[in-house]
Scaffold this motif. Structure first.
Motif, PDB file in Angstrom:
ATOM      1  N   TYR A  57       0.802  -1.224   0.000  1.00  0.00           N
ATOM      2  CA  TYR A  57       0.000   0.000   0.000  1.00  0.00           C
ATOM      3  C   TYR A  57       0.835   1.274   0.000  1.00  0.00           C
ATOM      4  N   THR A  58       2.086   1.145  -0.429  1.00  0.00           N
ATOM      5  CA  THR A  58       2.953   2.318  -0.333  1.00  0.00           C
ATOM      6  C   THR A  58       2.480   3.468  -1.220  1.00  0.00           C
ATOM      7  N   ALA A  59       1.979   3.146  -2.430  1.00  0.00           N
ATOM      8  CA  ALA A  59       1.492   4.220  -3.302  1.00  0.00           C
ATOM      9  C   ALA A  59       0.291   4.907  -2.655  1.00  0.00           C
ATOM     10  N   ASP A  60      -0.604   4.113  -2.076  1.00  0.00           N
ATOM     11  CA  ASP A  60      -1.768   4.690  -1.387  1.00  0.00           C
ATOM     12  C   ASP A  60      -1.331   5.559  -0.209  1.00  0.00           C
ATOM     13  N   ALA A  61      -0.276   5.120   0.465  1.00  0.00           N
ATOM     14  CA  ALA A  61       0.223   5.892   1.606  1.00  0.00           C
ATOM     15  C   ALA A  61       0.755   7.250   1.147  1.00  0.00           C
ATOM     16  N   ILE A  62       1.464   7.246   0.019  1.00  0.00           N
ATOM     17  CA  ILE A  62       1.997   8.507  -0.510  1.00  0.00           C
ATOM     18  C   ILE A  62       0.849   9.453  -0.854  1.00  0.00           C
ATOM     19  N   VAL A  63      -0.176   8.930  -1.519  1.00  0.00           N
ATOM     20  CA  VAL A  63      -1.346   9.739  -1.888  1.00  0.00           C
ATOM     21  C   VAL A  63      -2.048  10.278  -0.634  1.00  0.00           C
ATOM     22  N   TYR A  79      10.688   4.961   0.064  1.00  0.00           N
ATOM     23  CA  TYR A  79      11.737   3.942   0.114  1.00  0.00           C
ATOM     24  C   TYR A  79      11.153   2.564  -0.206  1.00  0.00           C
ATOM     25  N   GLU A  80      10.066   2.243   0.464  1.00  0.00           N
ATOM     26  CA  GLU A  80       9.457   0.923   0.283  1.00  0.00           C
ATOM     27  C   GLU A  80       8.894   0.752  -1.124  1.00  0.00           C
ATOM     28  N   PHE A  81       8.395   1.839  -1.681  1.00  0.00           N
ATOM     29  CA  PHE A  81       7.865   1.737  -3.041  1.00  0.00           C
ATOM     30  C   PHE A  81       8.985   1.432  -4.033  1.00  0.00           C
ATOM     31  N   VAL A  82      10.091   2.145  -3.910  1.00  0.00           N
ATOM     32  CA  VAL A  82      11.238   1.910  -4.801  1.00  0.00           C
ATOM     33  C   VAL A  82      11.745   0.486  -4.632  1.00  0.00           C
ATOM     34  N   LYS A  83      11.891   0.076  -3.376  1.00  0.00           N
ATOM     35  CA  LYS A  83      12.396  -1.266  -3.080  1.00  0.00           C
ATOM     36  C   LYS A  83      11.501  -2.350  -3.687  1.00  0.00           C
ATOM     37  N   ARG A  84      10.215  -2.177  -3.524  1.00  0.00           N
ATOM     38  CA  ARG A  84       9.270  -3.189  -3.980  1.00  0.00           C
ATOM     39  C   ARG A  84       9.130  -3.203  -5.505  1.00  0.00           C
ATOM     40  N   SER A  85       9.060  -2.018  -6.092  1.00  0.00           N
ATOM     41  CA  SER A  85       8.832  -1.951  -7.534  1.00  0.00           C
ATOM     42  C   SER A  85      10.063  -2.388  -8.318  1.00  0.00           C
ATOM     43  N   SER A  86      11.242  -2.283  -7.711  1.00  0.00           N
ATOM     44  CA  SER A  86      12.466  -2.645  -8.423  1.00  0.00           C
ATOM     45  C   SER A  86      12.998  -3.989  -7.977  1.00  0.00           C
ATOM     46  N   GLY A  87      12.413  -4.555  -6.941  1.00  0.00           N
ATOM     47  CA  GLY A  87      12.890  -5.816  -6.410  1.00  0.00           C
ATOM     48  C   GLY A  87      12.316  -7.001  -7.159  1.00  0.00           C
ATOM     49  N   PRO A  88      12.525  -8.185  -6.619  1.00  0.00           N
ATOM     50  CA  PRO A  88      12.046  -9.403  -7.272  1.00  0.00           C
ATOM     51  C   PRO A  88      10.524  -9.424  -7.468  1.00  0.00           C
ATOM     52  N   ASP A  92       4.708  -2.571  -8.882  1.00  0.00           N
ATOM     53  CA  ASP A  92       4.537  -1.117  -8.784  1.00  0.00           C
ATOM     54  C   ASP A  92       3.052  -0.749  -8.708  1.00  0.00           C
ATOM     55  N   ALA A  93       2.310  -1.602  -8.013  1.00  0.00           N
ATOM     56  CA  ALA A  93       0.873  -1.369  -7.868  1.00  0.00           C
ATOM     57  C   ALA A  93       0.602   0.028  -7.335  1.00  0.00           C
ATOM     58  N   GLY A  94      -0.306   0.723  -7.993  1.00  0.00           N
ATOM     59  CA  GLY A  94      -0.725   2.035  -7.526  1.00  0.00           C
ATOM     60  C   GLY A  94       0.084   3.187  -8.102  1.00  0.00           C
ATOM     61  N   ILE A  95       1.070   2.881  -8.935  1.00  0.00           N
ATOM     62  CA  ILE A  95       1.939   3.955  -9.448  1.00  0.00           C
ATOM     63  C   ILE A  95       1.131   4.991 -10.226  1.00  0.00           C
ATOM     64  N   GLU A  96       0.021   4.555 -10.841  1.00  0.00           N
ATOM     65  CA  GLU A  96      -0.812   5.468 -11.635  1.00  0.00           C
ATOM     66  C   GLU A  96      -1.513   6.514 -10.761  1.00  0.00           C
ATOM     67  N   LYS A  97      -1.543   6.271  -9.445  1.00  0.00           N
ATOM     68  CA  LYS A  97      -2.189   7.233  -8.549  1.00  0.00           C
ATOM     69  C   LYS A  97      -1.273   8.400  -8.189  1.00  0.00           C
ATOM     70  N   GLU A 101       4.832  15.100  -9.847  1.00  0.00           N
ATOM     71  CA  GLU A 101       5.916  15.517  -8.942  1.00  0.00           C
ATOM     72  C   GLU A 101       6.441  14.313  -8.163  1.00  0.00           C
ATOM     73  N   ASP A 102       5.524  13.477  -7.704  1.00  0.00           N
ATOM     74  CA  ASP A 102       5.952  12.320  -6.926  1.00  0.00           C
ATOM     75  C   ASP A 102       6.670  11.288  -7.799  1.00  0.00           C
ATOM     76  N   LEU A 103       6.291  11.206  -9.055  1.00  0.00           N
ATOM     77  CA  LEU A 103       6.990  10.290  -9.960  1.00  0.00           C
ATOM     78  C   LEU A 103       8.429  10.741 -10.200  1.00  0.00           C
ATOM     79  N   VAL A 104       8.601  12.045 -10.338  1.00  0.00           N
ATOM     80  CA  VAL A 104       9.948  12.596 -10.486  1.00  0.00           C
ATOM     81  C   VAL A 104      10.757  12.311  -9.218  1.00  0.00           C
ATOM     82  N   CYS A 105      10.127  12.533  -8.092  1.00  0.00           N
ATOM     83  CA  CYS A 105      10.756  12.281  -6.800  1.00  0.00           C
ATOM     84  C   CYS A 105      11.157  10.808  -6.677  1.00  0.00           C
TER      85      CYS A 105
END
Ligand SMILES: [Zn+2]
Length: 210
Positions: A57-63, A79-88, A92-97, A101-105
């Motif tokens: 739920y990291t994307a939801d948390a950011i929103v 941190y957790e979003f990057v780790k999860r989306s780039s890990g095994p 990247d669930a929720g990235i569309e939300k 600015e947050d995508l650049v970040c």
């Protein structure tokens, strides 16, 4: 009880939205504090283990953090979003939300974490006080040849977007196996901890909320 059955992130997020809508401040305070605990920002006390189901739920948390102004959760959530989306998991669930600015970040954080992990895994030599006093210690040697022993199981790749977890692994690694004496073992672990702290503090610059 509540302690044994803690509410999930989506449940508490719903509580916060309802509490804010109907202006129930006690409920809102409870939900905020709970969410802050799910994404702790303090270096001290963070174990760098997984955050369990909350990781989904990291994307939801950011929103939510942007919407209801909970800046303290941003660092860990990103941190957790990057780790999860780039890990095994490659999840990247929720990235569309996320806002542009947050995508650049997100991209900046990802780049920073990757370069920090490469930097951290070079192991600059130590100056051992015990060497020359009838004692051997290998800590003065350049560290690249430790990779096979310390960074086994493809750890260099595995932690490429999770330097905090990678550094934790290195702190727990068997440095005596590569010839370290007791004193150098302690020094190495202290240095690794300092790198961890530096990375975690540096992340603040990406989330200026003022
Ligand atoms: Zn030594």
């Amino acid at each position: 009880s509540f302690y044994h059955n803690p509410p999930s992130f989506p449940a508490v997020a719903s509580i916060l939205r309802a509490a804010e809508t109907f202006q129930v401040s006690r409920m809102s305070d409870f939900a905020r504090k709970y969410i802050e605990k799910l994404f702790p920002s303090d270096y001290i006390g963070i174990t760098w283990g997984t955050i369990g189901d909350t990781a989904a739920y990291t994307a939801d948390a950011i929103v939510l953090g942007r919407e209801y102004n909970i800046p303290s959760i941003m660092k860990r959530a990103f941190y957790e979003f990057v780790k999860r989306s780039s890990g095994p998991e490659n999840d990247d669930a929720g990235i569309e939300k996320l806002s542009s600015e947050d995508l650049v970040c997100l991209a900046r954080v990802q780049q920073m974490l990757a370069s920090e992990w490469l930097r951290a895994s070079v192991f600059p030599p130590l100056a051992c006080a015990a060497v020359g006093r009838n004692r051997k210690c290998a800590s003065h040697a350049a560290g690249l040849h430790y990779w096979d022993i310390l960074l086994k199981d493809d750890a260099l790749h595995k932690y490429r977007f999770d330097p905090m977890g990678g550094l934790k692994m290195l702190m727990e690694a068997d440095w005596k196996k590569v010839g370290y004496c007791e004193g150098c073992l302690v020094e190495r672990r202290t240095k690794l901890r300092m790198v961890q702290y530096r990375i975690w503090t540096a992340m603040d610059t990406y989330f200026k909320t003022a």
